[in-house]
Motif scaffolding. Structure first.
Motif, PDB file in Angstrom:
ATOM      1  N   UNK A 179       0.822  -1.205   0.000  1.00  0.00           N
ATOM      2  CA  UNK A 179       0.000   0.000   0.000  1.00  0.00           C
ATOM      3  C   UNK A 179       0.860   1.261   0.000  1.00  0.00           C
ATOM      4  N   UNK A 180       1.967   1.224   0.743  1.00  0.00           N
ATOM      5  CA  UNK A 180       2.874   2.368   0.777  1.00  0.00           C
ATOM      6  C   UNK A 180       3.508   2.576  -0.598  1.00  0.00           C
ATOM      7  N   UNK A 181       3.878   1.475  -1.254  1.00  0.00           N
ATOM      8  CA  UNK A 181       4.466   1.578  -2.593  1.00  0.00           C
ATOM      9  C   UNK A 181       3.444   2.161  -3.566  1.00  0.00           C
ATOM     10  N   UNK A 182       2.201   1.701  -3.472  1.00  0.00           N
ATOM     11  CA  UNK A 182       1.151   2.263  -4.304  1.00  0.00           C
ATOM     12  C   UNK A 182       0.966   3.751  -4.044  1.00  0.00           C
ATOM     13  N   UNK A 183       1.022   4.162  -2.771  1.00  0.00           N
ATOM     14  CA  UNK A 183       0.912   5.569  -2.412  1.00  0.00           C
ATOM     15  C   UNK A 183       2.077   6.373  -2.991  1.00  0.00           C
TER      16      UNK A 183
ATOM     17  N   UNK B 221      19.591  13.061  -7.820  1.00  0.00           N
ATOM     18  CA  UNK B 221      20.585  12.799  -6.769  1.00  0.00           C
ATOM     19  C   UNK B 221      19.933  12.933  -5.395  1.00  0.00           C
ATOM     20  N   UNK B 222      19.166  14.002  -5.220  1.00  0.00           N
ATOM     21  CA  UNK B 222      18.481  14.216  -3.939  1.00  0.00           C
ATOM     22  C   UNK B 222      17.514  13.075  -3.638  1.00  0.00           C
ATOM     23  N   UNK B 223      16.828  12.570  -4.667  1.00  0.00           N
ATOM     24  CA  UNK B 223      15.835  11.520  -4.441  1.00  0.00           C
ATOM     25  C   UNK B 223      16.474  10.222  -3.950  1.00  0.00           C
ATOM     26  N   UNK B 224      17.612   9.841  -4.527  1.00  0.00           N
ATOM     27  CA  UNK B 224      18.264   8.595  -4.103  1.00  0.00           C
ATOM     28  C   UNK B 224      18.838   8.711  -2.691  1.00  0.00           C
ATOM     29  N   UNK B 225      19.317   9.893  -2.344  1.00  0.00           N
ATOM     30  CA  UNK B 225      19.781  10.115  -0.964  1.00  0.00           C
ATOM     31  C   UNK B 225      18.614   9.955   0.005  1.00  0.00           C
ATOM     32  N   UNK B 226      17.455  10.497  -0.364  1.00  0.00           N
ATOM     33  CA  UNK B 226      16.263  10.388   0.483  1.00  0.00           C
ATOM     34  C   UNK B 226      15.849   8.925   0.650  1.00  0.00           C
TER      35      UNK B 226
ATOM     36  N   UNK C  53      17.655   6.316   0.578  1.00  0.00           N
ATOM     37  CA  UNK C  53      18.600   5.596   1.443  1.00  0.00           C
ATOM     38  C   UNK C  53      18.223   5.702   2.915  1.00  0.00           C
ATOM     39  N   UNK C  54      17.490   6.751   3.280  1.00  0.00           N
ATOM     40  CA  UNK C  54      17.089   6.943   4.675  1.00  0.00           C
ATOM     41  C   UNK C  54      16.081   5.903   5.139  1.00  0.00           C
ATOM     42  N   UNK C  55      15.462   5.186   4.183  1.00  0.00           N
ATOM     43  CA  UNK C  55      14.501   4.143   4.551  1.00  0.00           C
ATOM     44  C   UNK C  55      15.162   3.048   5.385  1.00  0.00           C
ATOM     45  N   UNK C  56      16.475   2.884   5.203  1.00  0.00           N
ATOM     46  CA  UNK C  56      17.188   1.867   5.965  1.00  0.00           C
ATOM     47  C   UNK C  56      17.417   2.234   7.409  1.00  0.00           C
ATOM     48  N   UNK C  57      17.146   3.494   7.775  1.00  0.00           N
ATOM     49  CA  UNK C  57      17.358   3.910   9.166  1.00  0.00           C
ATOM     50  C   UNK C  57      16.271   3.410  10.095  1.00  0.00           C
ATOM     51  N   UNK C  58      15.088   3.119   9.550  1.00  0.00           N
ATOM     52  CA  UNK C  58      13.987   2.642  10.389  1.00  0.00           C
ATOM     53  C   UNK C  58      13.090   1.687   9.643  1.00  0.00           C
ATOM     54  N   UNK C  59      13.569   0.496   9.353  1.00  0.00           N
ATOM     55  CA  UNK C  59      12.762  -0.467   8.594  1.00  0.00           C
ATOM     56  C   UNK C  59      11.405  -0.711   9.250  1.00  0.00           C
TER      57      UNK C  59
ATOM     58  N   UNK D 296      10.400   8.148   3.647  1.00  0.00           N
ATOM     59  CA  UNK D 296      11.498   8.136   2.679  1.00  0.00           C
ATOM     60  C   UNK D 296      11.049   7.561   1.332  1.00  0.00           C
ATOM     61  N   UNK D 297      10.291   6.481   1.379  1.00  0.00           N
ATOM     62  CA  UNK D 297       9.824   5.839   0.142  1.00  0.00           C
ATOM     63  C   UNK D 297       8.887   6.761  -0.637  1.00  0.00           C
ATOM     64  N   UNK D 298       7.954   7.386   0.067  1.00  0.00           N
ATOM     65  CA  UNK D 298       6.971   8.256  -0.592  1.00  0.00           C
ATOM     66  C   UNK D 298       7.627   9.537  -1.112  1.00  0.00           C
ATOM     67  N   UNK D 299       8.493  10.162  -0.304  1.00  0.00           N
ATOM     68  CA  UNK D 299       9.144  11.403  -0.719  1.00  0.00           C
ATOM     69  C   UNK D 299      10.103  11.135  -1.879  1.00  0.00           C
ATOM     70  N   UNK D 300      10.774   9.990  -1.866  1.00  0.00           N
ATOM     71  CA  UNK D 300      11.642   9.624  -2.992  1.00  0.00           C
ATOM     72  C   UNK D 300      10.898   9.739  -4.307  1.00  0.00           C
ATOM     73  N   UNK D 301       9.712   9.132  -4.367  1.00  0.00           N
ATOM     74  CA  UNK D 301       8.960   9.122  -5.617  1.00  0.00           C
ATOM     75  C   UNK D 301       8.467  10.511  -5.997  1.00  0.00           C
ATOM     76  N   UNK D 302       8.197  11.357  -5.011  1.00  0.00           N
ATOM     77  CA  UNK D 302       7.797  12.719  -5.316  1.00  0.00           C
ATOM     78  C   UNK D 302       8.927  13.524  -5.934  1.00  0.00           C
TER      79      UNK D 302
END
Length: 422
Positions: A262-266, A303-308, A310-316, A324-330
């Protein structure tokens, strides 16, 4: 460099009024026919891996098969587009996509996925040069760049809406939900088929070679330094961008970020919202400006999106991963706007009318090359828990792309680079 006063005025109402009737038909159905693609795009790698039990490495290779087949048929497809017309090639490709989606809907093993992806690859290989050639045959001048931008927004609108619906509907514990979304994708292909057989049946998208001009092949096209640099940039765009959105991004989000479907879809929905909401604003800002500099803006946002991400790994599994996942796609989506305005316009402004199919085929081939390597690299790296190297590879590729864009800029004419002469 143009000034704010001599750049062409851009408004949605004027754009629509200036479009010829075939162009309006093409735009009016884009979102509907891409809705089915949106249902399946974010969840294909999840379907292969989590539903059908096929490893991530194999899943990445299967997805790369689409691009491999597309790369093989792109060259002949571009030549046939110039010879028999874009409309006929689009009909052939779209029909193959319809059948391929039906096969994937019921695929349970690797051979069935191979058949389905081969058919999808055939469509992508022949349809890209054919579709761009068809657009370029009915829309010309500054209107062409605007058309490519608006078309991209509508494509993303359809894909994004499909992603939202798919994210709410699919369930990894119920394979039937995935069967249904692939069948819906197949049904959506009836829209372009009906359009090409009905209102656009008289638009062939073919230009005759001017009398007295020499026959030109792919090697002649590739001998132009500007074409080579643009081809390399397109390859990197796909390897780092689209080659990862269908494979590396969802796999990273699930494996490293531990987010739900659902998060990926969002995330895909946010991507679409950004593109649709900002497309025309960006068009106004960049019309009449150097397209090479437009591409550099894209590099910065990516570049900014891929850095963002990467932050998903800080709190699986936690809020930080979801954000991080949603903002990356934005952020990634905002960068996409700049790319899709610039690259198709440069490609078609560099090409003669009778070579448009082959010129777009060269660009499509570069895209397919990146789509081949992208899923393979991400699949292998993530399967071996090398998520840090995965992110680093994406950022390093973007730095390389920036250098290639500067090299391209030195080889483009003002017209090819979209500069308005004031």
């Amino acid at each position: 460099m143009s000034t704010a006063t001599d750049r062409p005025k851009v408004s949605l109402r004027q754009f629509w009024a200036d479009l010829p009737t075939p162009g309006r038909w093409l735009l009016s159905t884009v979102a509907v026919q891409t809705l089915g693609r949106g249902l399946t795009l974010p969840f294909t790698v999840i379907y292969i891996n989590e539903v059908r039990g096929i490893g991530l490495g194999t899943a990445g290779t299967l997805l790369a098969l689409i691009a491999i087949v597309a790369l093989v048929v792109t060259g002949p497809g571009g030549s046939l587009t110039d010879r028999i017309g874009a409309r006929r090639m689009l009909l052939a490709g779209t029909t193959a996509q319809l059948v391929g989606c039906v096969v994937l809907a019921f695929a349970t093993n690797v051979p069935m996925f191979v058949v389905g992806f081969v058919l999808l690859g055939f469509n992508f290989g022949v349809s890209w040069p054919a579709f761009n050639a068809l657009i370029a045959s009915v829309v010309s001048g500054p209107l062409r760049q605007q058309y490519f931008g608006v078309n991209f927004a509508l494509v993303n609108l359809g894909i994004g809406l499909g992603g939202v619906v798919g994210g709410l509907f699919v369930d990894v514990d119920d394979p039937r939900t995935f069967t249904l979304i692939f069948l819906a994708d197949a049904l959506s292909m009836l829209v372009p088929i009906g359009l090409l057989l009905g209102p656009l049946r008289h638009v062939h998208g073919r230009a005759e070679r001017p009398e007295g001009t020499a026959t030109v092949g792919y090697l002649d096209i590739l001998r132009r330094p500007a074409v080579l640099w643009l081809t390399f940039i397109t390859f990197l765009c796909t390897f780092i961008g689209y080659g990862q959105i269908e494979s590396g991004f969802p796999a990273f989000s699930r494996q490293v970020g531990e987010v739900s479907t659902q998060v990926i879809g969002l995330a895909f929905a946010v991507n679409t919202l950004i593109i649709v909401a900002m497309q025309f604003t960006v068009l106004k800002l960049v019309t009449g400006r150097r397209r090479s500099r437009v591409l550099l803006v894209m590099v910065g946002f990516w570049i900014a999106s891929w850095i963002i991400l990467s932050l998903a790994g800080l709190g699986p599994g936690a809020l930080v991963a979801t954000v991080a996942v949603v903002v990356f796609m934005g952020v990634f989506g905002f960068g996409e706007i700049f790319m899709q305005i610039a690259i198709p316009a440069i490609t078609n402004d560099m090409a003669d009318d009778h070579l448009r199919g082959r010129a777009n085929a060269v660009n499509a081939g570069a895209f397919q090359g990146g789509a081949i390597l992208g899923p393979i690299v991400s699949g292998l790296l993530l399967e071996h828990d090398l998520s840090g190297i995965f992110i680093t590879t994406m950022i390093a590729g973007l730095a390389l792309m920036a250098g290639a864009i500067f090299a391209l800029e030195r080889r483009l004419t003002p017209l090819e680079n979209g500069v308005t002469q004031g």
